[in-house]
Design a protein around this motif. Structure first.
Motif, PDB file in Angstrom:
ATOM      1  N   ALA A  25      16.229  75.534 145.545  1.00  0.00           N
ATOM      2  CA  ALA A  25      17.160  76.447 146.212  1.00  0.00           C
ATOM      3  C   ALA A  25      18.560  76.360 145.626  1.00  0.00           C
ATOM      4  N   PHE A  26      18.890  75.249 144.944  1.00  0.00           N
ATOM      5  CA  PHE A  26      20.246  75.071 144.423  1.00  0.00           C
ATOM      6  C   PHE A  26      20.575  76.025 143.283  1.00  0.00           C
ATOM      7  N   VAL A  27      19.573  76.704 142.711  1.00  0.00           N
ATOM      8  CA  VAL A  27      19.882  77.680 141.658  1.00  0.00           C
ATOM      9  C   VAL A  27      20.628  78.876 142.226  1.00  0.00           C
ATOM     10  N   PHE A  28      20.540  79.077 143.562  1.00  0.00           N
ATOM     11  CA  PHE A  28      21.251  80.180 144.215  1.00  0.00           C
ATOM     12  C   PHE A  28      22.596  79.750 144.801  1.00  0.00           C
ATOM     13  N   LYS A  29      22.887  78.447 144.787  1.00  0.00           N
ATOM     14  CA  LYS A  29      24.045  77.940 145.516  1.00  0.00           C
ATOM     15  C   LYS A  29      25.211  77.527 144.626  1.00  0.00           C
ATOM     16  N   GLY A  30      25.053  77.592 143.332  1.00  0.00           N
ATOM     17  CA  GLY A  30      26.135  77.170 142.446  1.00  0.00           C
ATOM     18  C   GLY A  30      25.740  77.357 140.998  1.00  0.00           C
ATOM     19  N   PRO A  31      26.640  77.011 140.083  1.00  0.00           N
ATOM     20  CA  PRO A  31      26.352  77.187 138.657  1.00  0.00           C
ATOM     21  C   PRO A  31      25.308  76.194 138.161  1.00  0.00           C
ATOM     22  N   VAL A  32      24.551  76.631 137.168  1.00  0.00           N
ATOM     23  CA  VAL A  32      23.585  75.768 136.484  1.00  0.00           C
ATOM     24  C   VAL A  32      24.039  75.653 135.032  1.00  0.00           C
ATOM     25  N   TYR A  33      24.402  74.438 134.606  1.00  0.00           N
ATOM     26  CA  TYR A  33      24.848  74.211 133.233  1.00  0.00           C
ATOM     27  C   TYR A  33      23.637  73.788 132.394  1.00  0.00           C
ATOM     28  N   ASN A  34      23.333  74.586 131.376  1.00  0.00           N
ATOM     29  CA  ASN A  34      22.201  74.289 130.501  1.00  0.00           C
ATOM     30  C   ASN A  34      22.730  73.935 129.123  1.00  0.00           C
ATOM     31  N   TYR A  35      22.418  72.717 128.664  1.00  0.00           N
ATOM     32  CA  TYR A  35      22.912  72.234 127.376  1.00  0.00           C
ATOM     33  C   TYR A  35      22.066  72.728 126.204  1.00  0.00           C
ATOM     34  N   SER A  36      20.901  73.255 126.472  1.00  0.00           N
ATOM     35  CA  SER A  36      19.961  73.519 125.384  1.00  0.00           C
ATOM     36  C   SER A  36      19.400  74.935 125.348  1.00  0.00           C
ATOM     37  N   MET A  37      19.642  75.760 126.325  1.00  0.00           N
ATOM     38  CA  MET A  37      19.097  77.108 126.336  1.00  0.00           C
ATOM     39  C   MET A  37      19.813  77.982 125.314  1.00  0.00           C
ATOM     40  N   ASP A  38      19.063  78.673 124.463  1.00  0.00           N
ATOM     41  CA  ASP A  38      19.572  79.589 123.439  1.00  0.00           C
ATOM     42  C   ASP A  38      20.329  78.889 122.320  1.00  0.00           C
ATOM     43  N   PHE A  39      21.227  77.947 122.674  1.00  0.00           N
ATOM     44  CA  PHE A  39      22.050  77.283 121.666  1.00  0.00           C
ATOM     45  C   PHE A  39      22.020  75.778 121.926  1.00  0.00           C
ATOM     46  N   PRO A  40      21.114  75.038 121.232  1.00  0.00           N
ATOM     47  CA  PRO A  40      20.925  73.606 121.522  1.00  0.00           C
ATOM     48  C   PRO A  40      21.964  72.706 120.864  1.00  0.00           C
ATOM     49  N   PHE A  41      23.198  73.166 120.772  1.00  0.00           N
ATOM     50  CA  PHE A  41      24.283  72.363 120.204  1.00  0.00           C
ATOM     51  C   PHE A  41      25.491  72.456 121.136  1.00  0.00           C
ATOM     52  N   ILE A  42      26.324  71.434 121.085  1.00  0.00           N
ATOM     53  CA  ILE A  42      27.554  71.447 121.869  1.00  0.00           C
ATOM     54  C   ILE A  42      28.712  71.017 120.968  1.00  0.00           C
ATOM     55  N   TRP A  43      29.919  71.406 121.348  1.00  0.00           N
ATOM     56  CA  TRP A  43      31.114  70.954 120.642  1.00  0.00           C
ATOM     57  C   TRP A  43      31.601  69.656 121.278  1.00  0.00           C
ATOM     58  N   ASP A  44      31.985  68.734 120.446  1.00  0.00           N
ATOM     59  CA  ASP A  44      32.526  67.471 120.911  1.00  0.00           C
ATOM     60  C   ASP A  44      33.784  67.167 120.100  1.00  0.00           C
ATOM     61  N   GLU A  45      34.581  66.218 120.555  1.00  0.00           N
ATOM     62  CA  GLU A  45      35.812  65.878 119.858  1.00  0.00           C
ATOM     63  C   GLU A  45      36.263  64.476 120.238  1.00  0.00           C
ATOM     64  N   PHE A  46      37.122  63.904 119.392  1.00  0.00           N
ATOM     65  CA  PHE A  46      37.782  62.642 119.718  1.00  0.00           C
ATOM     66  C   PHE A  46      39.093  62.576 118.952  1.00  0.00           C
ATOM     67  N   ASN A  47      40.005  61.698 119.403  1.00  0.00           N
ATOM     68  CA  ASN A  47      41.345  61.582 118.830  1.00  0.00           C
ATOM     69  C   ASN A  47      41.488  60.314 117.992  1.00  0.00           C
ATOM     70  N   LEU A  48      42.277  60.411 116.923  1.00  0.00           N
ATOM     71  CA  LEU A  48      42.588  59.270 116.064  1.00  0.00           C
ATOM     72  C   LEU A  48      44.102  59.134 115.969  1.00  0.00           C
ATOM     73  N   PRO A  49      44.704  58.033 116.441  1.00  0.00           N
ATOM     74  CA  PRO A  49      46.158  57.840 116.327  1.00  0.00           C
ATOM     75  C   PRO A  49      46.512  57.255 114.952  1.00  0.00           C
ATOM     76  N   ILE A  50      47.300  57.981 114.176  1.00  0.00           N
ATOM     77  CA  ILE A  50      47.702  57.546 112.837  1.00  0.00           C
ATOM     78  C   ILE A  50      49.172  57.127 112.865  1.00  0.00           C
ATOM     79  N   ARG A  51      49.464  55.950 112.322  1.00  0.00           N
ATOM     80  CA  ARG A  51      50.824  55.416 112.355  1.00  0.00           C
ATOM     81  C   ARG A  51      51.749  56.272 111.478  1.00  0.00           C
ATOM     82  N   TYR A  52      52.993  56.467 111.973  1.00  0.00           N
ATOM     83  CA  TYR A  52      54.009  57.159 111.172  1.00  0.00           C
ATOM     84  C   TYR A  52      54.257  56.375 109.875  1.00  0.00           C
TER      85      TYR A  52
END
Length: 311
Positions: free
Chosen positions: A162-189
């Motif tokens: 029933a929860f498919v009618f009560k809110g969003p469903v996030y699908n990580y793999s339907m149609d596009f089985p890739f996701i964007w990810d990121e991370f930060n690197l602090p470089i000294r001046y």
């Protein structure tokens, strides 16, 4: 005799009350008979499983008899009986709305293909891999919670369809089985920024080429199917100047099930390449180390003197 005659006259004078009393007598007799059968089964059946199911079956049959008795007793014609059936159906629908929604949800999941076994989804705040879908529940292997990143927690969760009618469903793999990810690197001046940029992009490109090649074709299908703008799937680098360091933000595309290990590999390889620059590129840090706590002396004139002022 007089009391019986008086009771008869009183019931004749109050027909509605007489009907209600007769109804209560029948109800009490049926309930008593149901309880007698339940006790008899409980004492004479050795198998606990059969005993439990038999008692529940008798209860259901008894409730049905009471419902039929009530409808037939208080409805005078077929029109009233039909109306009573309609009201009963509405009451059942309200009482069992969660069950009805769950069954409708399973049909919706199947025909619309919201998700399928093997997909990684997030629904009702719960994230995991779908391992089974039946007519009432979706079964998931949970990820996250007390474990970091996208690791399994070990808990298997059954969630109402029933929860498919009560809110969003996030699908990580339907149609596009890739996701964007990121991370930060602090470089000294003072570091060689151009060299640092070349290292980061080179490492990312070499290790993500397989994902980039596969995602390009998939992304074209998504753009053709949905109203969405085209996006760059190659690794990108954004630079931000902060008070403490130059921040590199690496954004890249990755298989949705390999997000954690890919981030680990990229961090490890970029760190090794920075070490090979012999100090031309240095990672920044906010670490502070106190070597010695300063000692403070106050002389007679009230002048403060600080000794061993080493940090």
């Amino acid at each position: 005799m007089k009391s019986l005659e008086f009771m008869k006259q009183w019931l004749e004078a109050h027909p509605s009350t007489a009907i209600f009393i007769k109804y209560l007598v029948f109800v009490l007799l049926i309930i008593g008979f149901i309880q007698f059968l339940r006790r008899f089964i409980r004492k004479n059946l050795p198998n606990s499983k059969v005993k439990y199911k038999s008692q529940k079956g008798i209860e259901v049959v008894g409730y049905l008899i009471l419902i039929i008795l009530t409808l037939s007793y208080f409805t005078g014609n077929i029109k009233d009986f039909t109306l009573a059936i309609g009201l009963l159906s509405a009451g059942i629908a309200i009482t069992l709305q969660e069950l009805i929604l769950s069954i409708a949800g399973s049909m919706y999941i199947f025909f619309v293909k919201v998700y399928k076994p093997g997909d990684r989804i997030e629904i009702n705040g719960i994230k995991g891999d779908v391992i089974d879908i039946d007519s009432i529940y979706t079964t998931m292997m949970e990820i996250g919670e007390w474990v970091s990143s996208d690791n399994y927690s070990g808990r298997i969760i059954k969630l109402s369809n029933a929860f498919v009618f009560k809110g969003p469903v996030y699908n990580y793999s339907m149609d596009f089985p890739f996701i964007w990810d990121e991370f930060n690197l602090p470089i000294r001046y003072g570091s060689d920024i151009e060299l640092a940029k070349d290292i980061v992009i080179k490492v990312a490109t070499e290790n993500l080429s397989e994902y980039v090649a596969k995602s390009i074709a998939k992304w074209k299908d998504v753009v053709e199917r949905y109203y969405i703008e085209d996006a760059k799937v190659e690794p990108t680098l954004a630079i931000t100047m902060t008070d403490n360091w130059i921040e590199f933000n690496l954004r890249y595309i990755v298989d949705y099930k390999k997000r954690r290990i890919t981030k680990h590999i990229l961090n490890e390889l970029i760190g090794k390449e920075f070490e090979k620059t012999n100090g031309k590129v240095i990672l920044a840090s906010t670490t502070v180390e106190i070597v010695r706590i300063p000692m403070v002396n106050i002389n007679e004139k009230g002048i403060t003197q600080t000794e061993n002022d080493n940090f």
